[in-house]
Design a protein around this motif. Structure first.
Motif, mmCIF file in Angstrom:
data_model
loop_
_atom_site.group_PDB
_atom_site.id
_atom_site.type_symbol
_atom_site.label_atom_id
_atom_site.label_comp_id
_atom_site.label_asym_id
_atom_site.label_seq_id
_atom_site.Cartn_x
_atom_site.Cartn_y
_atom_site.Cartn_z
ATOM 1 N N LEU A 90 0.809 -1.217 0.000
ATOM 2 C CA LEU A 90 0.000 0.000 0.000
ATOM 3 C C LEU A 90 0.842 1.267 0.000
ATOM 4 N N VAL A 91 1.835 1.354 0.896
ATOM 5 C CA VAL A 91 2.654 2.563 0.996
ATOM 6 C C VAL A 91 3.422 2.802 -0.300
ATOM 7 N N GLN A 92 3.983 1.739 -0.860
ATOM 8 C CA GLN A 92 4.723 1.878 -2.111
ATOM 9 C C GLN A 92 3.787 2.280 -3.250
ATOM 10 N N ALA A 93 2.568 1.755 -3.228
ATOM 11 C CA ALA A 93 1.591 2.125 -4.260
ATOM 12 C C ALA A 93 1.286 3.618 -4.186
ATOM 13 N N PHE A 94 1.128 4.148 -2.971
ATOM 14 C CA PHE A 94 0.893 5.582 -2.802
ATOM 15 C C PHE A 94 2.076 6.381 -3.333
ATOM 16 N N GLU A 95 3.272 5.900 -3.071
ATOM 17 C CA GLU A 95 4.478 6.612 -3.508
ATOM 18 C C GLU A 95 4.562 6.667 -5.030
ATOM 19 N N ILE A 96 4.254 5.528 -5.672
ATOM 20 C CA ILE A 96 4.326 5.466 -7.131
ATOM 21 C C ILE A 96 3.255 6.356 -7.760
ATOM 22 N N VAL A 97 2.029 6.242 -7.243
ATOM 23 C CA VAL A 97 0.926 7.044 -7.791
ATOM 24 C C VAL A 97 1.173 8.534 -7.542
ATOM 25 N N GLY A 98 1.647 8.871 -6.328
ATOM 26 C CA GLY A 98 1.888 10.272 -5.999
ATOM 27 C C GLY A 98 2.989 10.892 -6.830
ATOM 28 N N ASP A 116 0.259 9.647 6.537
ATOM 29 C CA ASP A 116 -0.568 9.160 7.638
ATOM 30 C C ASP A 116 -0.560 7.640 7.710
ATOM 31 N N VAL A 117 -0.620 6.999 6.560
ATOM 32 C CA VAL A 117 -0.608 5.530 6.530
ATOM 33 C C VAL A 117 0.728 5.000 7.029
ATOM 34 N N GLU A 125 -9.150 5.949 7.797
ATOM 35 C CA GLU A 125 -8.993 7.102 8.678
ATOM 36 C C GLU A 125 -8.156 8.191 8.004
ATOM 37 N N ALA A 126 -7.115 7.781 7.287
ATOM 38 C CA ALA A 126 -6.276 8.743 6.571
ATOM 39 C C ALA A 126 -7.075 9.466 5.487
ATOM 40 N N LEU A 127 -7.925 8.722 4.786
ATOM 41 C CA LEU A 127 -8.764 9.339 3.760
ATOM 42 C C LEU A 127 -9.819 10.244 4.389
ATOM 43 N N GLY A 128 -10.335 9.842 5.551
ATOM 44 C CA GLY A 128 -11.361 10.617 6.232
ATOM 45 C C GLY A 128 -10.894 11.984 6.698
ATOM 46 N N LYS A 129 -9.578 12.193 6.765
ATOM 47 C CA LYS A 129 -9.044 13.501 7.143
ATOM 48 C C LYS A 129 -9.186 14.521 6.015
ATOM 49 N N HIS A 130 -9.608 14.062 4.838
ATOM 50 C CA HIS A 130 -9.753 14.944 3.680
ATOM 51 C C HIS A 130 -11.174 14.807 3.122
ATOM 52 N N PRO A 131 -12.179 15.257 3.897
ATOM 53 C CA PRO A 131 -13.582 15.057 3.490
ATOM 54 C C PRO A 131 -13.981 15.813 2.222
ATOM 55 N N LEU A 132 -13.224 16.840 1.849
ATOM 56 C CA LEU A 132 -13.548 17.556 0.618
ATOM 57 C C LEU A 132 -13.324 16.697 -0.617
ATOM 58 N N TYR A 133 -12.453 15.718 -0.503
ATOM 59 C CA TYR A 133 -12.085 14.886 -1.649
ATOM 60 C C TYR A 133 -12.579 13.443 -1.513
ATOM 61 N N PHE A 134 -12.648 12.945 -0.294
ATOM 62 C CA PHE A 134 -13.094 11.567 -0.070
ATOM 63 C C PHE A 134 -14.351 11.621 0.803
#
Length: 410
Positions: A90-98, A116-117, A125-134
């Motif tokens: 998961l963390v590596q996937a975020f890094e590649i996509v980002g 956060d992850v 929970e990490a996604l929930g910190k950005h309610p404007l987008y998720f």
């Protein structure tokens, strides 16, 4: 010289996006985007990988990158689902996509979630910190996937859902764009004629010394008003538009009134109704197939319909279902859903395949919206020509009436 290649460097500590250029061990020129806490750390990391950096610059993350929109979230969802399906952590996937995202604002959002992850926070929970987008629906589906140990499949459902809802939104926007385009083009053409063309005829007719036809005088008076008070009129219209948008955003009662009126507008109304039903069915199918209880799913479905009239109806349905009422019966009570939809939902409830049947309803109405938008587009193309013809033709006739009158006298 070898062609430029792209490389990715593993970020360390606090992630900041950089763009760099350099040469590898063979002397070939390469370039890439990398995540690192600072330039010195990135240079050291590049050298450890055998790259001699020649240029490093920090990517700007201001407004230049544009706002994150729903389309960006849909693309991100599909990329993340694909990465996890390929077995990438998961963390590596975020890094590649980002690091591979070209929009700085979206890149920053992805890296914030990744941080956060990495710190031990669960993904939902990490996604929930950005309610404007998720939104709640997105977060709830991810939470269900984490709890069931099926995050990969749930993210795939989320990605599919986002792609289909975004495609539907684009169709609805396309349906609303054409009437607006007709109005804007008509106004622009009329204003140009009134300001630049009509005054030329007015100056010509002043030397005739004869009374002008009433229609011609009427058009000339409008032209004079636009020339003298046009700026003031434009300011008033701009203020009215601003006030409308301002109160529309802040008044739920006003939005509900506008949504209710929009559903009854000829041509546009049926498209909006079908789009709301498609969103309702698609969201219900996605939530129910993820194992979310029906009452809880309806709470998320209500906010996804895109119309306050349907939103209020679905919340009433939720309350009825919570007291033991069948979903099909509560849908009938609203009076908003066609009989076919009610019957398909009834079959889904009886056969235990509510997600499948609601998915079929969504597919059917998405196709209906697509066909309706195409039909309306074909209808409005000649309508644009007719409206412009009437406006331009009317002004031309008004200006040539004195000439026709003079010719008849002679």
């Amino acid at each position: 010289m070898a062609p430029a290649a792209t490389a990715t460097v593993k970020s360390i500590k606090r992630d900041v996006p950089f763009q760099w250029e350099g040469r590898d061990k063979r002397g070939a020129r390469i370039k890439g985007k990398s995540l690192a806490p600072d330039e010195q750390t990135l240079r050291a990391e590049l050298r450890r990988q055998g790259v001699a950096p020649s240029r490093i610059r920090k990517q700007r993350q201001g407004r230049r990158g544009g706002k994150v929109n729903a389309g960006d979230i849909a693309v991100f969802s599909r990329q993340l689902a694909t990465m996890l399906a390929a077995g990438i952590p998961l963390v590596q996937a975020f890094e590649i996509v980002g690091s591979g995202n070209d929009k700085p604002s979206m890149q920053k959002l992805i890296l914030d979630v990744k941080q956060d992850v990495e710190g031990g926070t669960s993904l939902h929970e990490a996604l929930g910190k950005h309610p404007l987008y998720f939104d709640d629906l997105f977060v709830n589906l991810v939470e269900a996937g984490e709890q069931a140990g099926a995050l990969e499949s749930l993210l795939d459902k989320v990605a599919t859902y986002k792609e289909k809802t975004e495609a539907l939104k684009k169709k609805v926007k396309k349906a609303l764009f054409y009437p607006a385009a007709v109005l804007v083009v008509a106004v622009i053409v009329t204003v140009v004629l009134l300001i630049f063309v009509i005054p030329q005829f007015e100056a010509l007719y002043k030397g005739f010394g004869a009374d002008l036809p009433a229609f011609t005088q009427f058009v000339i008076h409008i032209s004079q008003f636009v020339q003298h008070d046009g700026f003031f009129l434009a300011m008033v219209l701009a203020g009215a538009v601003w006030a409308f948008i301002y109160f529309k955003k802040r008044s739920r009662a006003m939005r509900e009134f506008l949504d209710r009126v929009a559903l009854k507008v000829p041509v546009i109304g049926p498209i909006l109704n079908k789009a709301a039903i498609a969103r309702y069915a698609r969201t219900l199918s996605t939530m129910f197939s993820a194992g979310v209880p029906l009452v809880e799913a309806l709470d998320s479905v209500a906010g996804a319909t895109g119309n306050i009239v349907y939103e209020n109806a679905v919340r009433r349905m939720r309350d009825e279902v919570a007291t033991g009422q069948r979903l099909q019966r509560s849908m009938e009570n609203t009076g908003l859903f066609p009989n076919m939809v009610n019957q398909m939902i009834a079959v889904g409830e009886e056969s235990g395949s509510l997600d499948e049947m609601s998915g079929k309803v969504a597919t059917f109405y998405e196709a209906e919206v697509d066909n309706a938008v195409d039909a309306m587009s074909s209808l409005l193309e000649p309508m644009i020509m007719v409206i412009l013809g009437i406006l331009v033709g009317g002004l031309v006739i008004a200006m040539y009436l004195p000439i026709f009158k003079l010719a008849s006298v002679v």
